[in-house]
Design a protein around this motif. Structure first.
Motif, PDB file in Angstrom:
ATOM      1  N   ALA A   1      45.057  16.131 -10.245  1.00 57.03           N
ATOM      2  CA  ALA A   1      45.429  16.959  -9.097  1.00 57.03           C
ATOM      3  C   ALA A   1      44.637  16.561  -7.854  1.00 57.03           C
ATOM      4  O   ALA A   1      45.162  16.602  -6.739  1.00 57.03           O
ATOM      5  CB  ALA A   1      45.186  18.435  -9.424  1.00 57.03           C
ATOM      6  N   GLN A   2      43.382  16.150  -8.033  1.00 55.63           N
ATOM      7  CA  GLN A   2      42.579  15.692  -6.894  1.00 55.63           C
ATOM      8  C   GLN A   2      43.210  14.453  -6.247  1.00 55.63           C
ATOM      9  O   GLN A   2      43.346  14.384  -5.023  1.00 55.63           O
ATOM     10  CB  GLN A   2      41.159  15.368  -7.348  1.00 55.63           C
ATOM     11  CG  GLN A   2      40.366  16.560  -7.858  1.00 55.63           C
ATOM     12  CD  GLN A   2      38.979  16.162  -8.340  1.00 55.63           C
ATOM     13  OE1 GLN A   2      38.396  15.197  -7.854  1.00 55.63           O
ATOM     14  NE2 GLN A   2      38.452  16.896  -9.311  1.00 55.63           N
ATOM     15  N   PHE A   3      43.606  13.491  -7.067  1.00 57.50           N
ATOM     16  CA  PHE A   3      44.197  12.271  -6.517  1.00 57.50           C
ATOM     17  C   PHE A   3      45.559  12.564  -5.888  1.00 57.50           C
ATOM     18  O   PHE A   3      45.885  12.009  -4.832  1.00 57.50           O
ATOM     19  CB  PHE A   3      44.333  11.209  -7.614  1.00 57.50           C
ATOM     20  CG  PHE A   3      43.067  10.456  -7.878  1.00 57.50           C
ATOM     21  CD1 PHE A   3      42.676   9.418  -7.045  1.00 57.50           C
ATOM     22  CD2 PHE A   3      42.254  10.782  -8.945  1.00 57.50           C
ATOM     23  CE1 PHE A   3      41.510   8.713  -7.274  1.00 57.50           C
ATOM     24  CE2 PHE A   3      41.083  10.080  -9.187  1.00 57.50           C
ATOM     25  CZ  PHE A   3      40.707   9.056  -8.357  1.00 57.50           C
ATOM     26  N   ALA A   4      46.343  13.424  -6.523  1.00 57.65           N
ATOM     27  CA  ALA A   4      47.646  13.761  -5.942  1.00 57.65           C
ATOM     28  C   ALA A   4      47.472  14.454  -4.590  1.00 57.65           C
ATOM     29  O   ALA A   4      48.197  14.167  -3.628  1.00 57.65           O
ATOM     30  CB  ALA A   4      48.428  14.656  -6.912  1.00 57.65           C
ATOM     31  N   GLY A   5      46.509  15.365  -4.505  1.00 56.83           N
ATOM     32  CA  GLY A   5      46.250  16.028  -3.232  1.00 56.83           C
ATOM     33  C   GLY A   5      45.744  15.070  -2.172  1.00 56.83           C
ATOM     34  O   GLY A   5      46.152  15.151  -1.003  1.00 56.83           O
ATOM     35  N   ALA A   6      44.866  14.138  -2.549  1.00 65.40           N
ATOM     36  CA  ALA A   6      44.347  13.166  -1.578  1.00 65.40           C
ATOM     37  C   ALA A   6      45.469  12.288  -1.032  1.00 65.40           C
ATOM     38  O   ALA A   6      45.516  11.988   0.171  1.00 65.40           O
ATOM     39  CB  ALA A   6      43.271  12.309  -2.237  1.00 65.40           C
ATOM     40  N   VAL A   7      46.397  11.870  -1.896  1.00 64.84           N
ATOM     41  CA  VAL A   7      47.525  11.056  -1.442  1.00 64.84           C
ATOM     42  C   VAL A   7      48.410  11.854  -0.492  1.00 64.84           C
ATOM     43  O   VAL A   7      48.847  11.345   0.557  1.00 64.84           O
ATOM     44  CB  VAL A   7      48.323  10.538  -2.654  1.00 64.84           C
ATOM     45  CG1 VAL A   7      49.628   9.904  -2.203  1.00 64.84           C
ATOM     46  CG2 VAL A   7      47.500   9.536  -3.439  1.00 64.84           C
ATOM     47  N   LEU A   8      48.685  13.111  -0.837  1.00 65.46           N
ATOM     48  CA  LEU A   8      49.531  13.937   0.019  1.00 65.46           C
ATOM     49  C   LEU A   8      48.873  14.158   1.390  1.00 65.46           C
ATOM     50  O   LEU A   8      49.559  14.111   2.422  1.00 65.46           O
ATOM     51  CB  LEU A   8      49.804  15.275  -0.662  1.00 65.46           C
ATOM     52  CG  LEU A   8      50.724  16.245   0.100  1.00 65.46           C
ATOM     53  CD1 LEU A   8      52.070  15.597   0.388  1.00 65.46           C
ATOM     54  CD2 LEU A   8      50.906  17.538  -0.687  1.00 65.46           C
ATOM     55  N   VAL A   9      47.575  14.383   1.414  1.00 70.63           N
ATOM     56  CA  VAL A   9      46.869  14.563   2.685  1.00 70.63           C
ATOM     57  C   VAL A   9      46.954  13.292   3.530  1.00 70.63           C
ATOM     58  O   VAL A   9      47.242  13.343   4.739  1.00 70.63           O
ATOM     59  CB  VAL A   9      45.404  14.947   2.434  1.00 70.63           C
ATOM     60  CG1 VAL A   9      44.601  14.903   3.730  1.00 70.63           C
ATOM     61  CG2 VAL A   9      45.321  16.336   1.829  1.00 70.63           C
ATOM     62  N   ALA A  10      46.694  12.130   2.926  1.00 70.97           N
ATOM     63  CA  ALA A  10      46.732  10.874   3.671  1.00 70.97           C
ATOM     64  C   ALA A  10      48.119  10.595   4.240  1.00 70.97           C
ATOM     65  O   ALA A  10      48.266  10.165   5.390  1.00 70.97           O
ATOM     66  CB  ALA A  10      46.282   9.719   2.768  1.00 70.97           C
ATOM     67  N   VAL A  11      49.161  10.849   3.437  1.00 71.95           N
ATOM     68  CA  VAL A  11      50.534  10.624   3.902  1.00 71.95           C
ATOM     69  C   VAL A  11      50.870  11.582   5.041  1.00 71.95           C
ATOM     70  O   VAL A  11      51.469  11.182   6.057  1.00 71.95           O
ATOM     71  CB  VAL A  11      51.522  10.780   2.734  1.00 71.95           C
ATOM     72  CG1 VAL A  11      52.956  10.798   3.243  1.00 71.95           C
ATOM     73  CG2 VAL A  11      51.333   9.645   1.733  1.00 71.95           C
ATOM     74  N   ALA A  12      50.473  12.840   4.919  1.00 77.70           N
ATOM     75  CA  ALA A  12      50.767  13.823   5.965  1.00 77.70           C
ATOM     76  C   ALA A  12      50.068  13.458   7.270  1.00 77.70           C
ATOM     77  O   ALA A  12      50.655  13.559   8.352  1.00 77.70           O
ATOM     78  CB  ALA A  12      50.343  15.216   5.499  1.00 77.70           C
ATOM     79  N   VAL A  13      48.810  13.034   7.184  1.00 77.06           N
ATOM     80  CA  VAL A  13      48.088  12.625   8.398  1.00 77.06           C
ATOM     81  C   VAL A  13      48.775  11.436   9.058  1.00 77.06           C
ATOM     82  O   VAL A  13      48.933  11.388  10.286  1.00 77.06           O
ATOM     83  CB  VAL A  13      46.620  12.289   8.052  1.00 77.06           C
ATOM     84  CG1 VAL A  13      45.908  11.690   9.257  1.00 77.06           C
ATOM     85  CG2 VAL A  13      45.893  13.535   7.586  1.00 77.06           C
ATOM     86  N   ALA A  14      49.183  10.461   8.254  1.00 75.92           N
ATOM     87  CA  ALA A  14      49.864   9.296   8.816  1.00 75.92           C
ATOM     88  C   ALA A  14      51.162   9.684   9.503  1.00 75.92           C
ATOM     89  O   ALA A  14      51.503   9.153  10.570  1.00 75.92           O
ATOM     90  CB  ALA A  14      50.132   8.267   7.713  1.00 75.92           C
ATOM     91  N   VAL A  15      51.893  10.638   8.942  1.00 75.43           N
ATOM     92  CA  VAL A  15      53.181  11.034   9.525  1.00 75.43           C
ATOM     93  C   VAL A  15      52.972  11.755  10.847  1.00 75.43           C
ATOM     94  O   VAL A  15      53.619  11.430  11.849  1.00 75.43           O
ATOM     95  CB  VAL A  15      53.967  11.908   8.532  1.00 75.43           C
ATOM     96  CG1 VAL A  15      55.177  12.538   9.217  1.00 75.43           C
ATOM     97  CG2 VAL A  15      54.436  11.078   7.349  1.00 75.43           C
ATOM     98  N   PHE A  16      52.072  12.754  10.914  1.00 77.64           N
ATOM     99  CA  PHE A  16      51.971  13.474  12.179  1.00 77.64           C
ATOM    100  C   PHE A  16      51.166  12.703  13.226  1.00 77.64           C
ATOM    101  O   PHE A  16      51.057  13.139  14.363  1.00 77.64           O
ATOM    102  CB  PHE A  16      51.460  14.910  11.999  1.00 77.64           C
ATOM    103  CG  PHE A  16      50.004  15.087  11.713  1.00 77.64           C
ATOM    104  CD1 PHE A  16      49.040  14.848  12.666  1.00 77.64           C
ATOM    105  CD2 PHE A  16      49.602  15.569  10.490  1.00 77.64           C
ATOM    106  CE1 PHE A  16      47.713  15.040  12.401  1.00 77.64           C
ATOM    107  CE2 PHE A  16      48.271  15.779  10.215  1.00 77.64           C
ATOM    108  CZ  PHE A  16      47.323  15.511  11.181  1.00 77.64           C
ATOM    109  N   ASN A  17      50.646  11.526  12.844  1.00 74.34           N
ATOM    110  CA  ASN A  17      50.102  10.605  13.841  1.00 74.34           C
ATOM    111  C   ASN A  17      51.120   9.545  14.259  1.00 74.34           C
ATOM    112  O   ASN A  17      50.774   8.601  14.978  1.00 74.34           O
ATOM    113  CB  ASN A  17      48.842   9.924  13.325  1.00 74.34           C
ATOM    114  CG  ASN A  17      47.621  10.821  13.429  1.00 74.34           C
ATOM    115  OD1 ASN A  17      47.561  11.698  14.280  1.00 74.34           O
ATOM    116  ND2 ASN A  17      46.653  10.605  12.563  1.00 74.34           N
ATOM    117  N   GLY A  18      52.358   9.676  13.795  1.00 81.73           N
ATOM    118  CA  GLY A  18      53.418   8.784  14.245  1.00 81.73           C
ATOM    119  C   GLY A  18      53.455   7.442  13.555  1.00 81.73           C
ATOM    120  O   GLY A  18      53.967   6.474  14.133  1.00 81.73           O
TER     121      GLY A  18
END
Length: 492
Positions: free
Chosen positions: A312-329
């Motif tokens: 769950a830690q790794f899944a959450g870290a991946v989701l956070v990284a992807v979300a940051v990349a998306v809202f940074n364009g």
């Protein structure tokens, strides 16, 4: 005879110690570049630097790009000055006339990693010989390019970022649902205030207040035994929201500018970072004080919030990284790289934590490993290193420690033990933030030359013809009969 030999020996010793001006290569031969050509090239360099700075690039990257554009079109004596909100380009070619100086104000700084990637590609093409007129036209196309994603997608990605943080703490589906709603409320509040052109400081206060209000309401419903809120941990909800509001801060850029020697730019970014962080703190404090006045306060936790299962830690870290990349364009390439680096950063953090080291050391290790790998990958795939690094280290931001310390200060009631515990949590959060910035910056410093070496892109001198104002090319050639250089015109 003896006197002549003595003078020769003295002259030999003198020449061994002092440099002889007559041995220096003459520098009278310069490319023929008129003022109109110089102005157009300098204007392009200045505008590219301005957009890069506003899109999230570090001051060093901006200066290197501007100098590279100027040199590509034959301007060898250009000076570039970058501050927090301005870019100046000056050229004093002849040493006798007045210098040509241009300045442009950077009015806003909004991360746009797709635009930054396109500008870096433009700088590379200019260095490979792109004609000035074509380069200027292409730049204007890039500058007018809108943000990659629409506003609803950006807001949704911000809410999913908070969900990813909750997953790292092993939150249940009920907690994740409440976290999503709270983060969505924060994102909508800040988006509405941004549309009204409210300063970001007040937007941070409003977002933090909304987050705290939702969290206090959930805690009150849980205390009353109302389903499905009875099992919801309010600390996870508010900690996820704190990471969301700190996700857009240029921590890595500020630290990198300070280490690279751009003190003025670093000072401006650090001040902005501090003010925006204080906005989050003030919003949370106001919300907690109001909740305490209404007798619906929360009990501060006595121990740090435990992490969930490792998957769950790794899944959450991946989701956070992807979300940051998306809202940074970011585009799909940067999104994929960010997800990979998010896993690498969390793996480094987990390994060091397993060795019983403190959170700051583990965060430093995770940021360092991710930044080194990110710099190498960024060079190979031609993506901005700051884009992938920022997304990778966001899962390590200590949102839980910030909230635990603030809640402890509000609910301490003057008891020294509680005050010391709360202060310790805030100090830990500050140390983790410094460790993240230091690890990310050191990783970029170490990884950039490794990436250039692996890619076979070591810096080397190349004789490339550059266009001049008269439609000809000027290349410098060295004649066989002596060291003096002479210009040779080559017609297209």
């Amino acid at each position: 005879m003896v006197r002549e030999r003595s003078w020769r020996m003295i002259d030999t010793v003198r020449r061994a110690i002092h440099a002889d001006p007559s041995d220096r290569t003459a520098t009278e031969a310069l490319p023929v570049i008129d003022d109109q050509m110089a102005l157009r090239a300098m204007d392009l360099a200045m505008r590219v630097a301005e957009v890069m700075l506003s899109a999230g690039a570090s001051a060093k990257e901006v200066v290197i790009a501007a100098l590279g554009i100027a040199r590509a079109y034959g301007l060898r004596s250009v000076h570039v000055d970058v501050t927090f909100n301005s870019v100046s380009v000056s050229d004093h070619r002849h040493g006798e006339d007045w210098p040509i100086t241009l300045m442009r104000v950077v009015r806003s700084a909004v991360p746009d990693h797709s635009k930054l990637q396109a500008l870096q590609a433009l700088v590379r093409d200019i260095d490979d010989g792109l004609e000035l007129g074509a380069a200027r036209s292409r730049f204007h196309e890039i500058r007018r390019t809108p943000f990659r994603y629409r506003q609803p997608i950006v807001i949704l990605s911000q809410a999913l970022l908070a969900v990813g943080v909750g997953m790292m703490f092993g939150a249940s589906l009920q907690i994740l649902a409440v976290t999503f709603v709270a983060a969505l409320a924060v994102a909508l509040t800040q988006a509405g205030l941004a549309r009204l052109q409210v300063p970001l400081f007040f937007s941070q206060i409003a977002g933090a207040f909304v987050l705290t209000a939702v969290t206090v309401l959930v805690a009150m419903l849980a205390r009353m035994g109302v389903d499905p809120f009875s099992d919801v941990k309010a600390t996870i909800v508010v900690s996820s929201g704190i990471v969301l509001m700190l996700a857009g801060l240029a921590v890595v850029g500020a630290a990198q500018d300070a280490i690279d020697g751009f003190s003025l730019t670093a000072g401006g970014r650090i001040l902005e970072l501090t003010v925006q962080t204080l906005g989050v703190v003030l919003g949370i404090l106001v919300g907690l004080e109001l909740a305490g006045t209404l007798s619906i306060g929360m009990q501060p936790p006595s121990e740090p919030l435990p992490l969930g299962p490792l998957p769950a830690q790794f899944a959450g870290a991946v989701l956070v990284a992807v979300a940051v990349a998306v809202f940074n364009g970011a585009g799909i390439r940067i999104v994929v790289v960010s997800a990979l680096l998010g896993m690498i950063a969390w793996a480094g953090f987990a390994l060091v934590s397993a060795a019983s080291l403190d959170q700051a050391s583990a965060s430093f290790a995770g940021a360092l490993v991710a930044s080194v790998v990110g710099a190498v990958i960024a060079h190979r795939l031609h993506v901005p290193s700051v884009a992938v690094t920022t997304a990778a280290i966001l899962p390590l931001v200590p949102g839980a420690a910030v909230f635990r310390g603030l809640l402890g200060l509000v609910e301490a009631g003057g008891e020294a033990e509680h005050v010391l515990f709360a202060t310790s949590s805030l100090i830990t959060a500050g140390m983790v933030g410094i460790a993240l910035a230091a690890g990310a910056t050191l990783g970029l410093f170490l990884g950039s030359p490794i990436g250039r070496t692996i890619g076979g892109a070591e810096a080397r001198r190349r004789a490339v013809s550059r266009p001049t104002a008269g439609g000809a090319n000027v290349v410098m050639q060295k004649p066989a009969g002596g060291p003096r250089l002479r210009p040779t015109r080559v017609r297209r």
